[in-house]
Design an enzyme around this catalytic site. Structure first.
Site, short mmCIF file in Angstrom:
data_model
loop_
_atom_site.label_atom_id
_atom_site.label_comp_id
_atom_site.label_asym_id
_atom_site.label_seq_id
_atom_site.Cartn_x
_atom_site.Cartn_y
_atom_site.Cartn_z
CD GLU A 111 58.53 66.82 25.25
OE1 GLU A 111 58.66 65.75 25.87
OE2 GLU A 111 57.54 67.57 25.38
CE LYS A 113 59.10 56.35 22.99
NZ LYS A 113 59.79 55.35 23.83
CG ASP A 115 64.63 52.67 26.28
OD1 ASP A 115 63.46 52.44 26.61
OD2 ASP A 115 65.40 51.80 25.84
CD GLU A 181 60.14 57.21 30.29
OE1 GLU A 181 60.77 56.13 30.30
OE2 GLU A 181 58.91 57.29 30.17
CE1 TYR A 234 51.31 67.12 28.40
CE2 TYR A 234 50.13 65.56 29.76
CZ TYR A 234 50.13 66.55 28.80
OH TYR A 234 48.95 66.96 28.23
CE LYS A 296 55.05 64.82 25.31
NZ LYS A 296 55.54 65.11 26.67
CE LYS A 320 60.90 53.52 20.22
NZ LYS A 320 60.05 52.37 20.49
CB CYS A 414 91.52 25.64 31.57
SG CYS A 414 91.42 27.10 32.62
CB CYS A 417 94.67 25.65 35.36
SG CYS A 417 93.12 24.82 34.91
CB CYS A 432 88.18 24.91 33.52
SG CYS A 432 89.61 24.35 34.49
CB CYS A 438 91.15 26.72 37.66
SG CYS A 438 91.13 27.80 36.22
#
Length: 675
Positions: A111, A113, A115, A181, A234, A296, A320, A414, A417, A432, A438
């Site tokens: 499967e 994984k 995150d 997840e 699961y 699994k 991983k 800047c 300006c 600035c 600005c």
């Protein structure tokens, strides 16, 4: 270093990283680095059984428990998986399964994984009744109200004609649990970080942190707005449809659950390797973040035979993926001006694919960061998304550098300006100082002014602000209050939205004084420091007249904030804007109720609030504490006077309080103290 000393050092390090990853959602090291430290500690502890400690990181699962939710005990513990980063360790796992099953034939379910944030969903009689986070593996946070806003999670299982389940569909058990997840899709994540960047708020490091922070929100409407997703992986309970894990998930898909399409059964190591190699490439095109493959044993009967270690199942392992890194060419470095005047250098690069997205830009943070890279014009750079984080330049291909190329130089003035930049003591960034003239700062301050935590004028947005500014309708925040329907009705077909804008601006006049102070956008004055200033000085006149010495006497206000406040009010343009805001009816002082100090029974006390209360809300208790001279603090330390504890106080806070000897005060006892 003696091995015993190294054990103590590793335990301390891993506890800190666990806290930053699960509680603060601000990881400082990669998963691989964490696992390497954990393995080293496990090996040292095996060599030194005399150093056994029930509280060692090797004996527990990291926790993501929030103190703001009711904790629920899992019927089945939610253990973590052992991690591996190479195919040899996958082979070791495969062979250990073969040995553990005594040579019996077996299948491995492969499967993706995902995150995200692990979740456990409980269904009874076909209806969602509870959603609980992983927590410490034994207990988690009840986030049912928030999870119900996620459209990919069914509230009621799929039904056919007249509400009956399809005739050929296996009936779900009367009670079962399904785990998965909670995820934030890449598109939502990128949009959210763009909004946070525009508001100069800290960016989420990755979609997992964003999903976790969203799901732990106390406002379920925020969760709904962020369009979270969910993949389930699961099924647990009695009387499941089949002995096969894969087959159960396919049935769950028919019940209405979102199950990954990237799932297959394998009988040999070669088939497992093919699956890994395929998804290591194809995952870049997925709409959500992935960081590996889960393997699994498919048969539930064989899973029970193999059993568990203290921390993880013997019948499953996580492979991983390595952090994605690509080489691309730097086109140019540009400089952006934020609402506070902060200058952010940005690397503009030739497009490159990373973790499912096209990366063209990466922040270079500040001048010191550019120097640390020794970055030259048109260099070839290495861009990485380790653990699917925000793209960052992690190195330079010096060998490919063009002859005669010049180092990237930080600007002195800047870019908007032309004002010479300044760098404040203790600050890594350049600013600035022309905050009143600005353009990006002016528009940024207006956007900050209308934001939800400030004046909360939700009928306006950044695009509208930019349009009004370009057409000369507004030039500062006070101009908002002179807007009429006719001014923004365009060619006459915007009347409904125009009236909504005007009404939203009018409603903001009721926003309390402390949020008005925050809305002004004084450099370095955040939401908390704005509240401190408002509560201390009580009126805008008193705050405007305050000296730097008076300001630094307030706990939580340092020299930098004090200097910025004095500088802001010394500017006649800012003073004129405030007087105009006053004339339009904005709150320029605390209400009589806020000014009335109920007493000084809590004077000088630092109080932590934890748990769920019956008589008042947490926010109401914070106000009561301040009105009685006390100070609200967010974390427990030796300086904490006591903890105001409601029901379901977080176990980590209770443990720390006991360790430091901090007094626990019940809701009833606290109210009696005030009476």
């Amino acid at each position: 270093m003696e091995e015993q000393e190294r054990i103590l050092q590793l335990r301390k390090q891993l506890h800190e990283h666990n806290y930053k990853y699960y509680v603060l959602n601000t990881p400082e090291i990669t998963d691989m680095e964490f696992d390497m430290l954990m393995r080293e500690l496990q090996e040292l502890e095996q060599r030194h059984p005399e150093m056994a400690d029930a509280n060692s990181p090797t004996q527990r699962v990291g926790s993501d428990i929030s103190q703001d939710f009711i904790q629920v005990e899992h019927r089945y513990p939610m253990l973590s998986l052992a991690n591996t980063y190479n195919k040899q360790e996958v082979a070791d796992f495969y062979n250990s399964v073969k040995k553990g099953l005594g040579g019996d034939e077996f299948e491995i379910c492969c499967e993706m994984k995902y995150d995200g944030l692990s979740i456990s969903l409980t269904y009874e009689d076909g209806k969602l009744v509870r959603a609980v986070t992983r927590g410490d593996g034994v207990r988690g946070d009840d986030v049912t109200a928030n999870v119900k806003t996620i459209r990919t999670i069914p509230l009621v299982l799929n039904a056919g004609v007249d509400g009956r389940l399809d005739a050929d569909m296996p009936l779900p058990p009367s009670s079962f649990e399904i785990r998965g997840e909670i995820l934030m899709p890449w598109k939502v994540f990128e949009r959210l970080n763009m909004e946070r960047e525009a508001a100069e708020e800290p960016l989420f490091a990755n979609p997992r942190n964003a999903a976790s922070g969203t799901l732990k929100s106390q406002n379920s409407s925020v969760v709904a707005e962020r369009q979270l997703d969910a993949y389930l992986y699961y099924l647990l309970g009695d009387n499941l449809p089949a002995d096969g894990h894969y087959e159960n998930l396919e049935t769950a898909r028919r019940w209405g659950f979102k199950i990954s399409e990237g799932m297959r059964k394998a009988r040999t190591l070669e088939e497992i390797y093919e699956f890994i190699d395929y998804w290591d490439e194809q995952r870049r095109h997925l709409p959500v973040a992935t960081d590996g493959i889960v393997l699994k044993v498919n048969s539930l009967r064989q899973q029970r035979t193999l059993g568990y270690t203290a921390k993880s199942p013997r019948w499953a392992i996580a492979y991983k993926f390595k952090a994605e890194r690509e080489r691309t060419r730097l086109k140019e470095v540009t400089f952006q001006v934020g609402r506070t005047g902060q200058i952010t250098p940005v690397a503009n690069m030739e497009p490159v694919q990373l973790a499912g997205t096209t990366v063209k830009r990466a922040t270079l943070n500040n001048e010191d960061f550019i120097r640390s890279l020794d970055l030259h014009e048109h260099d070839y750079v290495f861009v990485e998304k380790g653990g699917e984080i925000i793209p960052k330049i992690v190195g330079v291909d010096v060998d490919s550098r063009e002859d005669g190329s010049e180092p990237v130089k930080f600007i002195n003035c800047c870019p908007e300006c032309g004002t010479p930049l300044v760098r404040y003591e203790g600050e890594a960034a350049h600013y600035c100082p022309n905050d009143a003239g600005c353009p990006p700062q002016i528009k940024g301050r207006i956007e900050h002014f209308i934001s939800r935590k400030a004046m909360n004028i939700d009928s306006l947005g950044p695009e509208t602000v930019d349009e009004y500014y370009r057409h000369g309708i507004i030039a500062d925040v006070a101009d908002l209050y002179r807007i009429t329907v006719d001014m923004i009705n365009g060619d006459g077909n915007r009347e409904k939205s125009a009236r909504k804008v005007v009404q939203g601006i009018a409603d903001s006049c009721r926003v309390p004084f402390e949020r008005v102070v925050f809305a002004l956008g004084i450099r370095f004055v955040g939401e908390t420091s704005a509240k401190l200033l408002a509560r201390h000085f009580k009126t805008m006149e008193a705050l405007a007249a305050a000296t730097a010495d008076e300001l630094v006497q307030i706990e939580g206000i340092g020299d930098v904030i004090a200097g910025s406040v004095v500088s802001y009010f010394a500017n006649p343009i800012n003073r004129k804007i405030i007087e105009r805001l006053r004339s339009y009816g904005l709150q320029m002082q605390l209400t009589e109720e806020q000014m009335t100090v109920a007493g000084d029974s809590l004077k000088g006390l630092s109080i932590v609030i934890s748990g769920v209360f019956k008589q008042h809300s947490r926010e109401e208790y914070k106000t009561i504490i301040e009105q009685n001279g006390g100070k609200n603090v967010g974390s427990i330390s030796a300086k904490t006077s006591f903890i105001l504890a409601g029901e379901n106080m977080g176990p980590s806070k209770l443990q720390k309080a006991e360790k430091l000897g901090i007094r626990i005060v019940s809701e009833e006892e606290f109210l009696n103290m005030l009476a």
